[in-house]
Design a protein around this motif. Structure first.
Motif, PDB file in Angstrom:
ATOM      1  N   ASP A 233       0.817  -1.218   0.000  1.00 18.55           N
ATOM      2  CA  ASP A 233       0.000   0.000   0.000  1.00 18.55           C
ATOM      3  C   ASP A 233       0.850   1.266   0.000  1.00 18.55           C
ATOM      4  OD1 ASP A 233      -2.064  -1.739   0.080  1.00 18.55           O
ATOM      5  OD2 ASP A 233      -2.844  -1.152   2.041  1.00 18.55           O
ATOM      6  N   ASN A 234       1.916   1.276   0.821  1.00 22.43           N
ATOM      7  CA  ASN A 234       2.756   2.467   0.916  1.00 22.43           C
ATOM      8  C   ASN A 234       3.448   2.776  -0.411  1.00 22.43           C
ATOM      9  OD1 ASN A 234       2.168   2.931   3.632  1.00 22.43           O
ATOM     10  ND2 ASN A 234       3.826   1.603   4.327  1.00 22.43           N
ATOM     11  N   ALA A 235       3.936   1.731  -1.076  1.00 23.63           N
ATOM     12  CA  ALA A 235       4.622   1.922  -2.354  1.00 23.63           C
ATOM     13  C   ALA A 235       3.652   2.426  -3.416  1.00 23.63           C
ATOM     14  CB  ALA A 235       5.277   0.623  -2.803  1.00 23.63           C
ATOM     15  N   VAL A 236       2.441   1.889  -3.427  1.00 19.75           N
ATOM     16  CA  VAL A 236       1.434   2.320  -4.408  1.00 19.75           C
ATOM     17  C   VAL A 236       1.106   3.795  -4.219  1.00 19.75           C
ATOM     18  CG1 VAL A 236      -0.977   2.082  -5.119  1.00 19.75           C
ATOM     19  CG2 VAL A 236       0.423   0.044  -4.768  1.00 19.75           C
ATOM     20  N   GLU A 237       0.919   4.205  -2.975  1.00 24.35           N
ATOM     21  CA  GLU A 237       0.595   5.612  -2.715  1.00 24.35           C
ATOM     22  C   GLU A 237       1.741   6.524  -3.147  1.00 24.35           C
ATOM     23  OE1 GLU A 237      -0.728   6.209   1.287  1.00 24.35           O
ATOM     24  OE2 GLU A 237      -2.419   4.825   1.074  1.00 24.35           O
ATOM     25  N   ALA A 238       2.976   6.084  -2.930  1.00 23.32           N
ATOM     26  CA  ALA A 238       4.126   6.881  -3.360  1.00 23.32           C
ATOM     27  C   ALA A 238       4.183   6.968  -4.882  1.00 23.32           C
ATOM     28  CB  ALA A 238       5.417   6.274  -2.821  1.00 23.32           C
TER      29      ALA A 238
ATOM     30  N   PRO B 223      12.648  -0.387   3.485  1.00 24.24           N
ATOM     31  CA  PRO B 223      13.436   0.852   3.572  1.00 24.24           C
ATOM     32  C   PRO B 223      13.451   1.648   2.261  1.00 24.24           C
ATOM     33  CG  PRO B 223      14.608  -0.934   4.644  1.00 24.24           C
ATOM     34  CD  PRO B 223      13.437  -1.554   3.946  1.00 24.24           C
ATOM     35  N   MET B 224      13.518   0.943   1.113  1.00 27.22           N
ATOM     36  CA  MET B 224      13.539   1.660  -0.161  1.00 27.22           C
ATOM     37  C   MET B 224      12.179   2.279  -0.466  1.00 27.22           C
ATOM     38  SD  MET B 224      16.593   1.644  -1.011  1.00 27.22           S
ATOM     39  CE  MET B 224      16.476   2.403  -2.627  1.00 27.22           C
ATOM     40  N   THR B 225      11.127   1.645   0.016  1.00 28.53           N
ATOM     41  CA  THR B 225       9.796   2.239  -0.140  1.00 28.53           C
ATOM     42  C   THR B 225       9.706   3.537   0.659  1.00 28.53           C
ATOM     43  OG1 THR B 225       8.694   0.118  -0.541  1.00 28.53           O
ATOM     44  CG2 THR B 225       7.322   1.902   0.288  1.00 28.53           C
ATOM     45  N   LYS B 226      10.350   3.565   1.837  1.00 31.43           N
ATOM     46  CA  LYS B 226      10.364   4.791   2.639  1.00 31.43           C
ATOM     47  C   LYS B 226      11.086   5.921   1.901  1.00 31.43           C
ATOM     48  CE  LYS B 226      10.061   2.554   7.173  1.00 31.43           C
ATOM     49  NZ  LYS B 226      10.735   2.280   8.470  1.00 31.43           N
ATOM     50  N   VAL B 227      12.162   5.569   1.187  1.00 31.10           N
ATOM     51  CA  VAL B 227      12.865   6.568   0.374  1.00 31.10           C
ATOM     52  C   VAL B 227      11.925   7.093  -0.710  1.00 31.10           C
ATOM     53  CG1 VAL B 227      14.765   6.949  -1.246  1.00 31.10           C
ATOM     54  CG2 VAL B 227      15.132   5.534   0.798  1.00 31.10           C
TER      55      VAL B 227
ATOM     56  N   MET C 105      20.283   3.181  -7.242  1.00 22.70           N
ATOM     57  CA  MET C 105      20.422   2.700  -5.869  1.00 22.70           C
ATOM     58  C   MET C 105      19.895   1.276  -5.740  1.00 22.70           C
ATOM     59  SD  MET C 105      19.221   6.105  -3.764  1.00 22.70           S
ATOM     60  CE  MET C 105      19.063   5.217  -2.218  1.00 22.70           C
ATOM     61  N   ILE C 106      18.724   1.039  -6.314  1.00 24.91           N
ATOM     62  CA  ILE C 106      18.142  -0.305  -6.244  1.00 24.91           C
ATOM     63  C   ILE C 106      19.008  -1.293  -7.016  1.00 24.91           C
ATOM     64  CG2 ILE C 106      16.179  -1.737  -6.935  1.00 24.91           C
ATOM     65  CD1 ILE C 106      14.340   0.587  -6.406  1.00 24.91           C
ATOM     66  N   PHE C 107      19.450  -0.875  -8.204  1.00 27.16           N
ATOM     67  CA  PHE C 107      20.248  -1.753  -9.063  1.00 27.16           C
ATOM     68  C   PHE C 107      21.504  -2.253  -8.328  1.00 27.16           C
ATOM     69  CE2 PHE C 107      23.348  -2.586 -12.468  1.00 27.16           C
ATOM     70  CZ  PHE C 107      22.613  -3.458 -13.267  1.00 27.16           C
TER      71      PHE C 107
ATOM     72  N   PRO D 267      11.593  14.564 -11.047  1.00 26.59           N
ATOM     73  CA  PRO D 267      12.537  14.781 -12.156  1.00 26.59           C
ATOM     74  C   PRO D 267      13.205  13.477 -12.581  1.00 26.59           C
ATOM     75  CG  PRO D 267      12.824  16.453 -10.458  1.00 26.59           C
ATOM     76  CD  PRO D 267      11.898  15.420  -9.886  1.00 26.59           C
ATOM     77  N   THR D 268      13.464  13.352 -13.862  1.00 26.57           N
ATOM     78  CA  THR D 268      14.053  12.132 -14.413  1.00 26.57           C
ATOM     79  C   THR D 268      15.413  11.829 -13.790  1.00 26.57           C
ATOM     80  OG1 THR D 268      12.885  12.434 -16.494  1.00 26.57           O
ATOM     81  CG2 THR D 268      14.824  11.013 -16.533  1.00 26.57           C
ATOM     82  N   GLU D 269      16.219  12.859 -13.545  1.00 25.46           N
ATOM     83  CA  GLU D 269      17.539  12.653 -12.951  1.00 25.46           C
ATOM     84  C   GLU D 269      17.424  11.981 -11.592  1.00 25.46           C
ATOM     85  OE1 GLU D 269      21.522  15.206 -11.621  1.00 25.46           O
ATOM     86  OE2 GLU D 269      19.781  16.244 -12.460  1.00 25.46           O
ATOM     87  N   MET D 270      16.442  12.414 -10.795  1.00 28.13           N
ATOM     88  CA  MET D 270      16.255  11.821  -9.469  1.00 28.13           C
ATOM     89  C   MET D 270      15.717  10.397  -9.583  1.00 28.13           C
ATOM     90  SD  MET D 270      14.420  13.585  -6.179  1.00 28.13           S
ATOM     91  CE  MET D 270      15.516  15.000  -6.348  1.00 28.13           C
ATOM     92  N   LEU D 271      14.826  10.185 -10.551  1.00 26.75           N
ATOM     93  CA  LEU D 271      14.299   8.836 -10.776  1.00 26.75           C
ATOM     94  C   LEU D 271      15.431   7.874 -11.132  1.00 26.75           C
ATOM     95  CD1 LEU D 271      11.942   6.841 -11.275  1.00 26.75           C
ATOM     96  CD2 LEU D 271      11.895   7.664 -13.626  1.00 26.75           C
ATOM     97  N   ASN D 272      16.325   8.295 -12.009  1.00 24.39           N
ATOM     98  CA  ASN D 272      17.450   7.438 -12.400  1.00 24.39           C
ATOM     99  C   ASN D 272      18.384   7.151 -11.223  1.00 24.39           C
ATOM    100  OD1 ASN D 272      17.167   6.649 -15.140  1.00 24.39           O
ATOM    101  ND2 ASN D 272      17.611   8.738 -15.795  1.00 24.39           N
ATOM    102  N   GLN D 273      18.573   8.146 -10.357  1.00 25.90           N
ATOM    103  CA  GLN D 273      19.410   7.930  -9.173  1.00 25.90           C
ATOM    104  C   GLN D 273      18.788   6.879  -8.258  1.00 25.90           C
ATOM    105  OE1 GLN D 273      19.908  11.842  -7.471  1.00 25.90           O
ATOM    106  NE2 GLN D 273      21.446  12.462  -8.970  1.00 25.90           N
TER     107      GLN D 273
END
Length: 294
Positions: free
Chosen positions: A107-112, A281-285, A130-132, A120-126
């Motif tokens: 639920d938390n990830a879906v809401e995010a 933790p990554m969902t919290k980010v 991190m996940i990669f 911004p795309t730059e932040m999305l790629n960062q």
């Protein structure tokens, strides 16, 4: 779809049409639930929504979000709402099951994810990098393969700041542009696959007269949002975004739909590959990022 000689032919059975009719019985309710869920998740008031549109008031939008409202939800309204909220249009078809659109997310990830349209795309790629870095070698290879296939079909994710909706979207201008694009592309699609008006109309739930109106570029008549979902299912399309490809006043809307598909697909694919104790933790980010761009 089959091909005979040089002609593509789409064959639709009576069973498929009957199945579509059954699936669509709760469609209006589903749309209202999803629209309302997105509004609450993004913490938007109807007064704030009113400021983002001209040509439609908050009370009308409120009615569209009420399950008890019996009239249709026009497809151009759902499209415009998806643009203003930066949530993929297809997500609104899921209703109570909107979370299934973001498969495997809690639920938390879906809401995010619903609040990340302006990230911004730059932040999305960062975030993806991190996940990669946390994935196993096998998952890294599989994710890269998934990304390459996705981007080869829809294009690489790019800066989409120029694809954001106008500060105030004129709903009448948007409707004219939207339905003219649908008229042009629906006719092209029907001719390409040798689909009769009778079959096309039954498949998307219109009378033959209504279907002729749909393909008439000189007549702008509101059509139910259900035609988009029925077209996607009935014609077995991966997406129905191509029907907005002829928009000339708001071409950014069509381009954004492609960008959204890539962004959301990559985020969901990356997150689902994390181990359970890593995903939290990554969902919290992700939630923190979404708070910055609501």
């Amino acid at each position: 779809m089959a091909e005979y000689g040089n002609k593509k032919v789409l064959v639709v059975s009576e069973q498929e049409i009957a199945h579509l009719n059954e699936v669509m019985k709760s469609f209006n309710s589903n749309i209202s639930v999803a629209m309302s869920y997105v509004r609450h998740t993004q913490k938007l008031t109807f007064r704030e929504l009113e400021k983002r549109f001209s040509g439609i008031n908050g009370n009308t939008l409120k009615r569209y979000m009420q399950q008890s409202y019996q009239s249709m939800r026009p497809i151009h309204i759902v499209a415009a709402y998806s643009w203003v909220t930066m949530v993929p249009m297809t997500a609104f078809y899921y209703g109570f099951k909107i979370k299934e659109f973001y498969r495997g997310m809690d639920d938390n990830a879906v809401e995010a994810l619903i609040c990340l349209g302006r990230l911004p795309t730059e932040m999305l790629n960062q975030f993806l990098n991190m996940i990669f870095s946390m994935l196993s070698d096998t998952s890294k290879s599989e994710f890269l393969e998934f990304r390459q296939k996705l981007e080869s079909e829809y294009g690489v994710i790019e800066d989409h700041s120029d694809l954001l909706p106008p500060e105030k979207l004129d709903i009448e201008e948007f409707a004219i542009d939207y339905y003219r694009s649908v008229a042009v592309t629906a006719r092209q699609f029907r001719k390409e696959y040798n689909i009769s008006v009778e079959t096309a109309s039954r498949l998307i739930g219109l009378s033959e007269y209504q279907y002729h109106v749909l393909e008439d570029i000189n007549r702008i008549v509101p059509m139910p949002a259900s035609i988009g979902f029925r077209a996607k299912l009935g014609f077995k399309l991966d997406s129905h975004a191509n029907f907005t490809s002829a928009m000339k006043t708001f071409p950014e809307f069509h381009k954004l739909r492609q960008v959204q598909h890539v962004r959301d697909s990559l985020l969901v694919e990356a997150l689902r590959r994390l181990k359970h104790h890593e995903r939290g933790p990554m969902t919290k980010v992700l939630i923190s990022l979404s708070e910055l761009y609501k």
